[in-house]
Design an enzyme around this catalytic site. Structure first.
Site, short mmCIF file in Angstrom:
data_model
loop_
_atom_site.label_atom_id
_atom_site.label_comp_id
_atom_site.label_asym_id
_atom_site.label_seq_id
_atom_site.Cartn_x
_atom_site.Cartn_y
_atom_site.Cartn_z
N LYS A 35 0.85 -1.20 0.00
CA LYS A 35 0.00 0.00 0.00
C LYS A 35 0.88 1.25 0.00
O LYS A 35 2.09 1.16 0.27
CB LYS A 35 -0.91 -0.01 1.22
CG LYS A 35 -0.18 0.08 2.56
CD LYS A 35 -1.12 -0.20 3.73
CE LYS A 35 -0.36 -0.10 5.05
NZ LYS A 35 -1.16 -0.62 6.17
N ARG A 130 -11.05 0.53 14.36
CA ARG A 130 -10.88 1.25 13.11
C ARG A 130 -11.86 0.58 12.15
O ARG A 130 -13.01 0.95 12.15
CB ARG A 130 -9.41 1.15 12.69
CG ARG A 130 -8.84 2.43 12.15
CD ARG A 130 -7.35 2.37 11.96
NE ARG A 130 -6.89 1.14 11.31
CZ ARG A 130 -5.66 0.92 10.90
NH1 ARG A 130 -4.73 1.84 11.09
NH2 ARG A 130 -5.31 -0.20 10.32
N TYR A 256 18.55 29.34 9.62
CA TYR A 256 17.43 30.15 10.09
C TYR A 256 17.30 30.08 11.62
O TYR A 256 17.44 29.02 12.22
CB TYR A 256 16.12 29.63 9.49
CG TYR A 256 15.96 29.96 8.02
CD1 TYR A 256 15.91 31.28 7.58
CD2 TYR A 256 15.86 28.95 7.08
CE1 TYR A 256 15.75 31.58 6.23
CE2 TYR A 256 15.69 29.24 5.73
CZ TYR A 256 15.64 30.57 5.31
OH TYR A 256 15.48 30.85 3.99
N MET A 304 14.25 24.41 3.40
CA MET A 304 13.45 23.76 2.36
C MET A 304 14.30 22.86 1.45
O MET A 304 13.91 21.75 1.13
CB MET A 304 12.73 24.82 1.51
CG MET A 304 11.82 24.22 0.46
SD MET A 304 11.08 25.47 -0.60
CE MET A 304 9.82 26.14 0.47
C1 LIG Z 1 -0.49 -1.70 6.74
C2 LIG Z 1 -1.11 -2.96 7.19
C3 LIG Z 1 -0.32 -4.07 7.53
C4 LIG Z 1 1.18 -4.02 7.57
O1 LIG Z 1 1.61 -3.42 8.77
P1 LIG Z 1 3.17 -3.30 9.13
O2 LIG Z 1 3.18 -2.72 10.49
O3 LIG Z 1 3.75 -2.37 8.12
O4 LIG Z 1 3.74 -4.66 9.03
C5 LIG Z 1 -0.97 -5.25 7.84
N1 LIG Z 1 -2.32 -5.33 7.85
C6 LIG Z 1 -3.10 -4.27 7.56
C7 LIG Z 1 -4.58 -4.41 7.61
C8 LIG Z 1 -2.53 -3.06 7.23
O5 LIG Z 1 -3.31 -2.01 6.94
#
Ligand SMILES: *Cc1c(COP(=O)(O)O)cnc(C)c1O
Length: 364
Positions: A35, A130, A256, A304
């Site tokens: 993802k 969630r 800065y 930046m």
């Molecule tokens: C992102 C995610 C993972 C992976 O989590 P990590 O901590 O990166 O290993 C696993 N299951 C779900 C549902 C996720 O959203």
């Protein structure tokens, strides 16, 4: 010449980490989580290194399309399921498996016209609050799904909120077990932290594991453990070069706000990397950095397009010297991304995902 900054994706390290996670996973199959554009690495850039995964899990339908465009024919799982009814058509067309976490998604499926029943992962909210069905609603959702001609196999899934910490997984696992013990179907429970820290306790309920951050060579439970403790290698390095050097006298300030003032004469290097490249501005004096593979520290504020580093431990460094913001230097020295994340008050995940679009990428 392009600005001297580069993000490098290490295919060998991806392969190594996947292998390492497979060893921890026993008989479970592995969803490599890709993802957020493979945690900022780029799906196309990680694909080769991860192609021995059993499947890829992600959220964006466009990312699933990119995987199919790479000719990946194996399983793809949509971790948040579909967002609207017509997404189901793409699931049918691309053969995507999808999570069902709410009744609205079951309604969409019930109205979906398809010849091919779809493979779904029914998600329980076992305490994270969630996504997912509450434990007391889970079996009704399963029964409803099981009666639909649109549904093929139903797998069971939950997600842990504290696999990386002291609270652990016990309470949520107990809830999951109590509700699902007599339901058929494959199970998928573990993210990286659950797999590495609680793999044995979960082994009997792990047909699929879901490591993300571990694939990318960072310790999910840092600072309890380091990536090296888990045998993981960095898969993304951010490097740049020195584009300026300043000789400071005692009392001179840098950058800065003049937040850093030299206590003695010293050399300062100016690095072609700033917060517009995704480097965390929260880092201040003391944040770790490698110059020519030698560990030193940031001084002053991150701007930046530039940041400034203490060259005292690297007298041989000068214009054009290699700077490693995180990851692996040319000589093999490593600055773990987890250390920089800690200095910035964040986690490695955020740094990986935040590398800016203007930074060019290379693959090794
Ligand atoms: C992102 C995610 C993972 C992976 O989590 P990590 O901590 O990166 O290993 C696993 N299951 C779900 C549902 C996720 O959203």
């Amino acid at each position: 010449m392009p600005r001297p900054i580069l993000a490098t994706v290490h295919a060998d390290a991806l392969r190594h980490n996947l292998h390492r996670l497979r060893a921890a996973a026993g008989d479970a199959r592995i969803w490599a989580i890709v993802k957020a554009n493979a945690y900022g690495h780029g799906i196309e850039r990680v694909f080769e290194g991860l192609r021995s995964a059993d499947g890829f899990a992600l959220l964006d339908l466009s990312e699933a399309q990119r995987l199919r465009a790479l000719d990946w024919r194996g399983p793809i799982l949509l971790l948040e399921g579909v967002f609207e009814a017509r997404d189901l058509e793409l699931c049918s067309r691309l053969g995507l498996w999808h999570v069902i976490h709410c009744n609205e998604q079951i309604d969409m499926l019930a109205a979906h016209k398809t010849q091919l029943p779809q493979r779904v992962f029914l998600k329980m909210n076992s305490g994270m609050n969630r996504l997912g069905f509450k434990p007391e609603r889970f079996r009704a959702a399963w029964t409803r799904l099981n009666a639909l001609p649109q549904v093929d196999e139903i797998s069971l899934m939950t997600h842990f909120s504290d696999a990386d910490g002291l609270a652990g997984i016990a309470a949520q696992f107990k809830v999951f077990q109590a509700v699902t013990h007599d339901l058929p179907g494959e199970r998928s429970l573990s993210n990286s932290a659950a797999l590495l820290r609680h793999g044995e306790a979960l082994a009997a309920s792990s047909d699929w594991v879901r490591p993300g951050i571990g694939v990318y060579g960072s310790a999910a439970d840092y600072p309890l453990h380091s990536a090296a403790d888990w045998g993981l290698l960095p898969t993304l390095s951010l490097s740049a070069k020195l584009i300026g050097v300043q000789q400071l006298e005692a009392g001179d300030s840098v950058g800065y706000g003049s937040t850093f003032r030299a206590e003695r004469a010293m050399r300062i290097g100016v690095v072609a990397c700033g917060y517009a490249d995704g480097y965390p501005r929260h880092c201040g004096t003391g944040a770790p950095v490698l110059v020519a593979g030698v560990r030193t520290q940031l001084v002053g504020r991150v701007s930046m397009d530039m940041l400034t580093v203490d060259l005292s431990p690297v007298p041989e460094a000068g214009m054009g010297s290699e700077v490693t913001l995180w990851g692996m230097a040319a000589d093999g020295a490593v600055l773990p991304i987890d250390e920089l994340a800690q200095a910035a008050g964040t986690i490695s995940y955020e740094l990986m995902c935040a590398v800016a679009a203007r930074v060019p990428f290379a693959s090794t």
